[in-house]
Design an enzyme around this catalytic site. Structure first.
Site, short mmCIF file in Angstrom:
data_model
loop_
_atom_site.label_atom_id
_atom_site.label_comp_id
_atom_site.label_asym_id
_atom_site.label_seq_id
_atom_site.Cartn_x
_atom_site.Cartn_y
_atom_site.Cartn_z
N ASP A 73 0.84 -1.19 0.00
CA ASP A 73 0.00 0.00 0.00
C ASP A 73 0.88 1.25 0.00
O ASP A 73 1.87 1.32 0.74
CB ASP A 73 -0.90 -0.03 1.24
CG ASP A 73 -1.79 1.18 1.35
OD1 ASP A 73 -2.67 1.33 0.48
OD2 ASP A 73 -1.60 1.96 2.29
N GLU A 118 1.75 -0.41 -5.01
CA GLU A 118 0.79 0.64 -5.34
C GLU A 118 1.64 1.89 -5.52
O GLU A 118 2.18 2.43 -4.55
CB GLU A 118 -0.23 0.84 -4.22
CG GLU A 118 -1.27 1.89 -4.57
CD GLU A 118 -2.23 2.20 -3.43
OE1 GLU A 118 -3.40 2.49 -3.71
OE2 GLU A 118 -1.79 2.14 -2.26
#
Length: 723
Positions: free
Chosen positions: A375, A411
């Site tokens: 993330d 990401e």
């Protein structure tokens, strides 16, 4: 204000014998062994004869280990860690075994203006805790400063947080992995299915009630059977490391459903366990591996649940705020936020980087995870403040013999300056490609001038990724993900509908490149429903025939809707869960077949970028075509009204193997007659795919010109290939 050390200095205290090896029912005193030895591992490690405790703090003056009664309500022992080697504090207790509940208290300066927030009144969770016991309930006593004080975060709170704070649990690492092996499937054969433990299982009629929302429910026969029949090769689980529900959510009777507020990087989240043993997680992984499915984890090493300097003191902040978090360059009192959550984990610090690497190795080596999606990964690549693709985090992973061999997905952004780094990560990282999502949505809803960028996405986005020796599988292509509209909602809503989140519909993306096709949300108009069906077929086909690695959002194959909510992060309810009662059988059947179609045709999933190379027979890798059968030229590429594109693909095999060929047409406009190309002067084509038909995979000989229906994808293969 600088806090001075005070209170408890005792080293011996009664402890319930439940936590001691040997099964005695008497009460005993515990103490650190004089035979203690320095071990390289951090955390609580059970050796078979006792437990070794070790924790990092560079700025503490003393750290105490606190042991608790079986229910966690009573502090039964408090012992200063006797050894310090560099910045590692440690001690060994003979006879102390699995099941022991524990935490730490850290002594040192309470000097927020210089970044120090030590407060020994606050029990601290071990950053390396393998299990977390107790139910976290928000209380003002969890904060290191006094909420409501005129001094704000400069004040000092003297309340003891131990009675209400969660605790770590000493673990027995043994588990029967007999017969289980890592799959290590090549990227060219990978199809990812992103899903949520609760969202996947809460309404499935065949999952036993007592297993819904748990790791064991995720590993139940109905779920695994569905995924095997669908044909995906890997599940990517939304965060399952121990996390907290934000206080502002609990006050509105909502939850942190997605799980992006981590506090324990080594512990499975207790909400997902049926019982109290973390072996349930291992059982899930073992069952998936037995079914041939890899397990990937979405991990959040960019920030923690402690938030800004106004957040609670639960673990990292109390152990060493200045080391664990990035502080504002101008004022160390304030955390530096590049994540939108209040803080940024300081992975540029060697011991914080070690914690992240130790966590990753633990999930691979002990829990048998196959890979990770990171993330806000740009935050992990920042050396001080700037993103550096050659930075310490990436270097550490690439040289690690355990981590370099698993699947790693970034990401590629954070909210800091220069945070959008699509294409900027080093191999072996793959990257979520949001441009694929946006450009494919734009093409199919009929936006002008999108044909050139569609070609880029079909080819694996070489402008972004074809450099530094990166493979054509670098792009993780997606139409939808947990964050944003589901596939069904992308063709059913023109606007987001996040009212249930309680933020007046201000949260979530407003630019979704979505289209309601004539009505906002569900409709009784069969023509609109048919148009939505046609577009979903075309969009999913586009995903599955593009170079790169496809990722499907869990529930998209069923036609799942979130009612237009594109930010269901707090909706642990029917909005966020997959609705199995409304599954679209026709679309599910198509999903299974189009995934199988991708597997059967290696030309669609090549390892190397298609750069127009030719082989000794004059066969070219890739060529782009206009509807009249001629090659795309500069004028055609610049035609903003063009809504159709043809592409010839060839998998150039070794001389002794036949080359696989395919011609694909993507038509986002009206019905159009298309001349099938004669690339080598002798092609006779047959239909392999026609998403405009009820049975999209009927093989039949094609004519020299074929009508490609509106809003459809067609694929042709040489007639003598057998389809």
């Amino acid at each position: 204000m600088v806090w001075q050390e005070q209170s408890h200095r005792h080293q011996r205290c009664p402890l319930t014998s439940r936590t001691l090896q040997g099964g005695t029912t008497t009460r005993m005193n515990v103490a650190f062994s004089e035979l203690d030895f320095l071990k390289p591992e951090l955390g609580a490690e059970y050796t078979g004869q006792g437990t070794h405790f070790a924790v990092f703090s560079a700025h503490a003056e003393k750290i105490e280990l606190c042991l608790f009664s079986e229910d966690g309500s009573r502090e039964a022992a408090r012992l200063p860690l006797p050894k310090r080697e560099g910045d590692i504090w440690s001690g060994y207790i003979e006879g102390l075994g699995p099941g022991t509940l524990y935490g730490y208290r850290a002594y040192g300066p309470y000097d927020p203006n210089n970044g120090h927030r030590f407060n020994p009144n606050k029990l601290l969770l071990d950053p390396y805790a393998k299990q977390v016991a107790g139910e976290f309930v928000w209380d003002d006593a969890l904060f290191g400063y006094t909420i409501g004080s005129p001094e704000g975060d400069l004040s000092f709170d003297e309340r003891d947080s131990a009675p209400i704070m969660v605790k770590g649990v000493v673990q027995d690492p043994n588990f029967d992995w007999d017969g289980e092996e890592a799959i290590r499937r090549p990227w060219t054969e990978t199809i990812i299915y992103e899903t949520h433990i609760r969202g996947m299982t809460m309404t499935h009629p065949a999952v036993p009630n007592e297993l819904r929302g748990t790791f064991l429910g995720m590993a139940s026969d109905p779920i695994i059977d569905h995924l095997v029949k669908l044909g995906v090769s890997a599940v990517e689980l939304l965060p399952v490391q121990y996390f907290l529900d934000d206080r502002y959510l609990t006050e509105r009777n909502l939850r942190n459903y997605w799980g992006y507020q981590p506090l324990g990087y080594f512990a499975p989240h207790a909400r997902y366990m049926k019982g109290t043993r973390i072996t349930e997680f291992k059982t899930m992984v073992k069952r998936f591996h037995a079914a041939g499915i890899e397990v990937l984890m979405d991990v959040v090493y960019n920030h923690t649940a402690e938030g800004s300097e106004y957040g609670p003191t639960l673990s990292f902040r109390g152990l060493d705020n200045l080391s664990y978090y990035r502080q504002s360059p101008e004022q160390p009192r304030h955390t530096y936020d590049m994540t939108g959550t209040g803080n940024t984990l300081n992975v540029a610090h060697p011991m914080v980087l070690r914690m992240v690497l130790d966590s990753l190795r633990y999930w691979v080596g002990v829990m048998h995870i196959d890979g990770f999606r990171f993330d806000l990964a740009s935050a992990l690549g920042r050396e001080y403040m700037e993103f550096d693709r050659e930075g310490g985090f990436f270097d550490a992973i690439r040289q690690d013999p355990i981590l370099a061999g698993v699947k790693l997905i970034a990401e590629p952004w954070d909210i800091g300056e220069g945070g959008y780094q699509l294409g900027g990560f080093p191999p072996p990282f793959r990257e979520w490609n949001d441009r694929f999502r946006d450009d494919v949505r734009r093409f199919w809803k009929g936006d002008g001038g999108v044909v050139p960028v569609l070609a880029e996405r079909l080819a694996g986005s070489p402008v972004q990724f074809n450099h530094s020796g990166r493979a054509a599988t670098t792009s993780v292509n997606l139409l939808s993900a947990h964050d944003g509209f589901t596939l069904m909602d992308a063709v059913s809503y023109a606007e987001k509908h996040n009212e249930a989140n309680g933020e007046d519909n201000r949260d979530g993306h407003s630019d979704n490149h979505s289209d309601n096709m004539g009505a906002e949300g569900p409709t009784d108009d069969h023509r609109i429903d048919e148009a939505r069906r046609r577009r979903r077929f075309a969009m999913l086909a586009t995903l599955m025939v593009s170079q790169g690695v496809p990722m499907v959002l869990g529930g998209d194959e069923l036609g799942n809707s979130q009612g237009g909510n594109n930010n269901a992060y707090c909706q642990d309810n029917e909005i966020g869960w997959i609705d199995w009662s409304r599954l679209d059988d026709t679309f599910l059947a198509f999903c299974r077949k189009i995934i199988a179609f991708r597997r059967e045709h290696p030309v669609l999933r090549q390892e190397n970028f298609l750069e127009g190379a030719t082989d000794e027979h004059g066969r070219i890798e890739v060529a782009w075509y206009k509807p009249d059968g001629s090659r795309m030229d500069e004028a055609a590429w610049g035609d903003g009204e063009l809504r159709i594109l043809g592409v010839y693909l060839c998998h150039l095999s070794p001389a002794e193997a036949p080359a696989e060929e395919m011609f694909l047409v993507f038509n986002a406009g009206g019905d159009c007659d298309v001349a099938l190309p004669s690339v080598h002067g002798s092609e006779i084509w047959q239909w392999a795919l026609n998403t405009a038909e009820d049975d999209a995979f009927v093989a039949q000989r094609a004519r020299e010109r074929e009508t490609i229906r509106a809003q459809s994808v067609a694929a042709f293969v040489p007639h003598d290939s057998g389809g």
